[in-house]
Design a protein around this motif. Structure first.
Motif, PDB file in Angstrom:
ATOM      1  N   ARG A 164       8.442  12.280 -21.187  1.00  0.00           N
ATOM      2  CA  ARG A 164       7.525  13.302 -21.690  1.00  0.00           C
ATOM      3  C   ARG A 164       6.864  12.861 -23.000  1.00  0.00           C
ATOM      4  N   GLU A 165       7.620  12.190 -23.850  1.00  0.00           N
ATOM      5  CA  GLU A 165       7.040  11.675 -25.091  1.00  0.00           C
ATOM      6  C   GLU A 165       5.959  10.639 -24.793  1.00  0.00           C
ATOM      7  N   LEU A 166       6.223   9.767 -23.825  1.00  0.00           N
ATOM      8  CA  LEU A 166       5.236   8.744 -23.462  1.00  0.00           C
ATOM      9  C   LEU A 166       3.954   9.375 -22.919  1.00  0.00           C
ATOM     10  N   LEU A 167       4.087  10.386 -22.076  1.00  0.00           N
ATOM     11  CA  LEU A 167       2.900  11.063 -21.550  1.00  0.00           C
ATOM     12  C   LEU A 167       2.109  11.713 -22.679  1.00  0.00           C
ATOM     13  N   ALA A 168       2.804  12.309 -23.649  1.00  0.00           N
ATOM     14  CA  ALA A 168       2.111  12.888 -24.800  1.00  0.00           C
ATOM     15  C   ALA A 168       1.415  11.800 -25.617  1.00  0.00           C
ATOM     16  N   ASP A 169       2.058  10.633 -25.737  1.00  0.00           N
ATOM     17  CA  ASP A 169       1.475   9.520 -26.490  1.00  0.00           C
ATOM     18  C   ASP A 169       0.156   9.058 -25.889  1.00  0.00           C
ATOM     19  N   ILE A 170       0.036   9.106 -24.557  1.00  0.00           N
ATOM     20  CA  ILE A 170      -1.201   8.658 -23.904  1.00  0.00           C
ATOM     21  C   ILE A 170      -2.145   9.827 -23.622  1.00  0.00           C
ATOM     22  N   GLU A 171      -1.836  10.973 -24.242  1.00  0.00           N
ATOM     23  CA  GLU A 171      -2.725  12.144 -24.228  1.00  0.00           C
ATOM     24  C   GLU A 171      -2.868  12.763 -22.842  1.00  0.00           C
ATOM     25  N   LEU A 172      -1.749  12.784 -22.084  1.00  0.00           N
ATOM     26  CA  LEU A 172      -1.681  13.504 -20.812  1.00  0.00           C
ATOM     27  C   LEU A 172      -0.600  14.568 -20.917  1.00  0.00           C
ATOM     28  N   ASP A 173      -0.879  15.749 -20.404  1.00  0.00           N
ATOM     29  CA  ASP A 173       0.051  16.877 -20.482  1.00  0.00           C
ATOM     30  C   ASP A 173       1.293  16.589 -19.636  1.00  0.00           C
ATOM     31  N   PRO A 174       2.479  16.475 -20.240  1.00  0.00           N
ATOM     32  CA  PRO A 174       3.683  16.157 -19.453  1.00  0.00           C
ATOM     33  C   PRO A 174       3.947  17.134 -18.320  1.00  0.00           C
ATOM     34  N   ASP A 175       3.783  18.423 -18.568  1.00  0.00           N
ATOM     35  CA  ASP A 175       4.061  19.420 -17.525  1.00  0.00           C
ATOM     36  C   ASP A 175       3.125  19.255 -16.330  1.00  0.00           C
ATOM     37  N   ASP A 176       1.896  18.835 -16.592  1.00  0.00           N
ATOM     38  CA  ASP A 176       0.896  18.716 -15.534  1.00  0.00           C
ATOM     39  C   ASP A 176       1.040  17.416 -14.748  1.00  0.00           C
ATOM     40  N   PHE A 177       1.432  16.316 -15.421  1.00  0.00           N
ATOM     41  CA  PHE A 177       1.341  14.999 -14.801  1.00  0.00           C
ATOM     42  C   PHE A 177       2.670  14.405 -14.347  1.00  0.00           C
ATOM     43  N   ILE A 178       3.796  14.864 -14.861  1.00  0.00           N
ATOM     44  CA  ILE A 178       5.054  14.160 -14.622  1.00  0.00           C
ATOM     45  C   ILE A 178       5.447  14.123 -13.147  1.00  0.00           C
ATOM     46  N   GLY A 179       5.054  15.132 -12.371  1.00  0.00           N
ATOM     47  CA  GLY A 179       5.417  15.175 -10.961  1.00  0.00           C
ATOM     48  C   GLY A 179       4.348  14.663 -10.021  1.00  0.00           C
ATOM     49  N   ARG A 180       3.203  14.224 -10.553  1.00  0.00           N
ATOM     50  CA  ARG A 180       2.123  13.739  -9.696  1.00  0.00           C
ATOM     51  C   ARG A 180       2.405  12.313  -9.207  1.00  0.00           C
ATOM     52  N   THR A 181       1.685  11.930  -8.147  1.00  0.00           N
ATOM     53  CA  THR A 181       1.649  10.533  -7.706  1.00  0.00           C
ATOM     54  C   THR A 181       0.307   9.937  -8.125  1.00  0.00           C
ATOM     55  N   PRO A 182       0.158   8.601  -8.113  1.00  0.00           N
ATOM     56  CA  PRO A 182      -1.108   7.994  -8.538  1.00  0.00           C
ATOM     57  C   PRO A 182      -2.335   8.495  -7.780  1.00  0.00           C
ATOM     58  N   ALA A 183      -2.163   8.891  -6.518  1.00  0.00           N
ATOM     59  CA  ALA A 183      -3.309   9.359  -5.736  1.00  0.00           C
ATOM     60  C   ALA A 183      -3.942  10.612  -6.329  1.00  0.00           C
ATOM     61  N   ALA A 184      -3.181  11.353  -7.123  1.00  0.00           N
ATOM     62  CA  ALA A 184      -3.680  12.591  -7.712  1.00  0.00           C
ATOM     63  C   ALA A 184      -4.276  12.368  -9.095  1.00  0.00           C
ATOM     64  N   LEU A 185      -4.524  11.104  -9.464  1.00  0.00           N
ATOM     65  CA  LEU A 185      -5.041  10.784 -10.786  1.00  0.00           C
ATOM     66  C   LEU A 185      -6.418  10.129 -10.681  1.00  0.00           C
ATOM     67  N   SER A 186      -7.227  10.314 -11.711  1.00  0.00           N
ATOM     68  CA  SER A 186      -8.495   9.589 -11.808  1.00  0.00           C
ATOM     69  C   SER A 186      -8.229   8.148 -12.248  1.00  0.00           C
ATOM     70  N   GLY A 187      -9.272   7.318 -12.203  1.00  0.00           N
ATOM     71  CA  GLY A 187      -9.110   5.927 -12.613  1.00  0.00           C
ATOM     72  C   GLY A 187      -8.644   5.799 -14.057  1.00  0.00           C
ATOM     73  N   GLY A 188      -9.222   6.598 -14.955  1.00  0.00           N
ATOM     74  CA  GLY A 188      -8.820   6.548 -16.349  1.00  0.00           C
ATOM     75  C   GLY A 188      -7.396   7.031 -16.563  1.00  0.00           C
ATOM     76  N   GLN A 189      -6.992   8.047 -15.812  1.00  0.00           N
ATOM     77  CA  GLN A 189      -5.615   8.548 -15.918  1.00  0.00           C
ATOM     78  C   GLN A 189      -4.609   7.513 -15.416  1.00  0.00           C
ATOM     79  N   LYS A 190      -4.952   6.825 -14.322  1.00  0.00           N
ATOM     80  CA  LYS A 190      -4.061   5.766 -13.826  1.00  0.00           C
ATOM     81  C   LYS A 190      -3.890   4.669 -14.873  1.00  0.00           C
ATOM     82  N   GLN A 191      -4.993   4.307 -15.537  1.00  0.00           N
ATOM     83  CA  GLN A 191      -4.884   3.256 -16.533  1.00  0.00           C
ATOM     84  C   GLN A 191      -4.038   3.709 -17.716  1.00  0.00           C
TER      85      GLN A 191
END
Length: 540
Positions: free
Chosen positions: A398-425
């Protein structure tokens, strides 16, 4: 005026999110005639690739056409059965994907994958005829050793070379329509000129219509007759290219044309005798005995500083990264980490040394396991390098997701297919950070991203560097990126370092002839730039 080859009317496409369907495209129109090139531009998530695929009567898994018409040469693509659509695709409508590495079969040679459509699927050529045409196209697209490169496997060529091989495949059946989805994204500027010229000439000679999807506005200025701007699934405006460049009507279009101004803070030059985080000293490496791909390469990367390694496709940039990480043992020379020589082979390096050198890859699509959630992707290095488990690992993810400016609650359970190109990077950045390294090798990490998203990634990397004192080796062919973030520039050609020095010195003349070639190969917004540059080089 001739009848349109492709007509799209009031097209709406939706994507599934949980149990609900959300709009991706909202009532988009498009017309395209034979021999015409339409440029599609817009930021990540605008719907460019979705619209391009829809021109083939195709939608990705988890998406559906909710309304509208798609007519190709008088045929209603929405009404055609699967068999007739398969007969059109590859034969009359071809597609050049953005990520070549994700779209080649790794177990088949390039020439076998080229001949599959004209020989095995559509029975248009004999195998010898198709192989001969492949070699001719390889030469026109400036692939090295065109007579033999087809006998290599995808992993044996560079990313830029693989992208050109995919372009050749799309042209193999001389289709009526080609959708180019970021076809020069992975190419260096010198190669890009020749590939753009070859694509444009082939389109004109065959009379093919093309949809050219890109985030590079200077490139679309060279290629397109008309430009359509998309934003969040809606059309913003469409104009002939020269009119759009001279006077875009809408504020959003004008914002895309604005020059990006981000520059990382300048870092002081390390004192004489300071020990670098990374030292590459006289390294020579080869893939086959007696054929060096790196020759006597040397450079240093210090803590808190960024060294940009630039050069054309096949110059040795990514090969140098493979040697540094131990994936390709050097024949001679040495790699030092904080003054200590590293074993040449990855298998001989201890976990502490492995942890200190991490890599962010060019293609997030192939670097992230599509079956794993973000929790699993980030949790693995935390467990392997730091031994974190249970609640401690969850908290660090969760700290790492916050560090890269992604909401941990929103992204932690997603798979890469549910992300944009910038989010994947960004996830690729977080995975590298999870090991708490001293050095991160960034391999073309912004090349597949539109300008707005790429600038966000550069700002993120700069902030992390300032906070953590990270050393970056930044492999890139984008000289605008070099200007934005580099402290020191290393120019490579044919496996050698031809010039290196502080960034400000490298961008001031006099230049090494090859550095000058790179600098003069960056396209600008003038639609006549490509023709003028090619003519000047033919005269010189």
């Amino acid at each position: 005026m001739t009848e349109p080859l492709l007509t799209i009317r009031d097209l709406s496409i939706e994507g599934r999110q949980g149990r609900a369907w959300q709009p991706i495209l909202r009532g988009v129109d498009l017309e395209l005639r034979r021999g015409e090139v339409l440029g599609l531009i817009g930021e990540s998530g605008a719907g460019k690739s979705t619209l391009g695929l829809a021109a083939m009567g195709y939608t990705r898994d988890g998406t559906r056409i909710a309304g509208g018409e798609i007519t190709f040469d008088g045929m209603d693509l929405r009404a055609l059965g699967a068999r007739r659509l398969r007969g059109l695709r590859g034969r009359r409508i071809a597609y050049v994907a953005q990520s070549a590495a994700a779209n080649f079969n790794p177990s088949q040679r390039l020439i076998d994958q080229y001949t599959e459509a004209p020989v095995d699927i559509h029975q248009l050529r004999t195998r010898p005829e198709a192989a001969r045409e492949a070699r001719e196209l390889y030469a026109r697209l400036r692939l090295p050793e065109p007579d033999v490169i087809g006998f290599r496997y995808p992993h044996q060529v560079s990313g830029g070379q693989l992208q050109r091989a995919m372009t050749a495949m799309a042209m193999s059946c001389e289709p009526d329509l080609i959708i180019f989805d970021e076809p020069t994204t992975a190419l260096d500027v010198t190669t890009q000129i020749e590939v753009l010229r070859a694509i444009r000439d082939a389109v004109r000679e065959i009379g093919t219509a093309a949809i050219y999807i890109t985030h590079d506005l200077a490139v679309v200025a060279q290629m397109a007759d008309r430009i359509k701007v998309l934003l969040r699934g809606e059309e913003v405006e469409e104009q002939p290219t020269r009119a759009m460049l001279a006077a875009p009507r809408e504020a959003y279009s004008r914002s895309l044309w604005a020059v990006r101004s981000f520059r990382a803070p300048e870092h002081s030059v390390p004192p004489a005798g300071a020990t670098p985080v990374l030292r590459v000293a006289g390294v020579t490496a080869e893939y086959s005995p007696g054929t060096p791909v790196l020759q006597d390469v040397s450079f240093d990367v210090h803590s808190g500083r960024t060294v940009a390694v630039v050069g054309e496709s096949g110059s040795g940039k990514s090969t140098a990264a493979r040697v540094i990480t131990g994936l390709l043992p050097a024949v001679s020379g040495r790699i030092e980490l904080d003054g200590t020589p590293l074993p040449p082979r990855l298998a001989r390096r201890d976990p502490a040394a492995l942890r200190q050198v991490q890599m962010i890859h060019q293609s997030a699509d192939t670097a992230l396991n599509p079956k794993h959630t973000i929790r699993e992707i980030l949790g693995r290095p935390l467990r392997f390098y730091l031994g974190l488990r249970g609640p401690a690992r969850e908290a660090r993810i969760r700290e790492l997701l916050a560090d890269i400016e992604l909401d941990p609650d929103d992204f932690i359970g997603r798979t890469p297919a549910a992300l944009s190109g910038g989010q994947k990077q960004r996830i690729g950045i977080a995975r590298a950070l999870a090991a708490e390294p001293r050095l991160i090798i960034c391999d073309e990490v912004t090349s597949a991203l539109d300008q707005l998203v790429a600038e966000g990634i550069l700002k993120l990397l700069t902030r992390l560097q300032e906070v953590r004192g990270l050393a970056y080796m930044f492999i890139t062919h984008d000289l605008a990126t070099v200007r934005a973030i580099a402290d020191h520039v290393v120019v490579m050609q044919h496996g050698r370092v031809v010039e290196q020095g502080p960034k400000d010195e490298m961008f001031r003349p006099p230049h090494h002839p090859y550095t000058r070639l790179l600098l003069t190969s960056v396209p600008d917004m003038d639609p006549d730039w490509l023709d003028r540059t090619i003519a000047e080089r033919q005269e010189s």
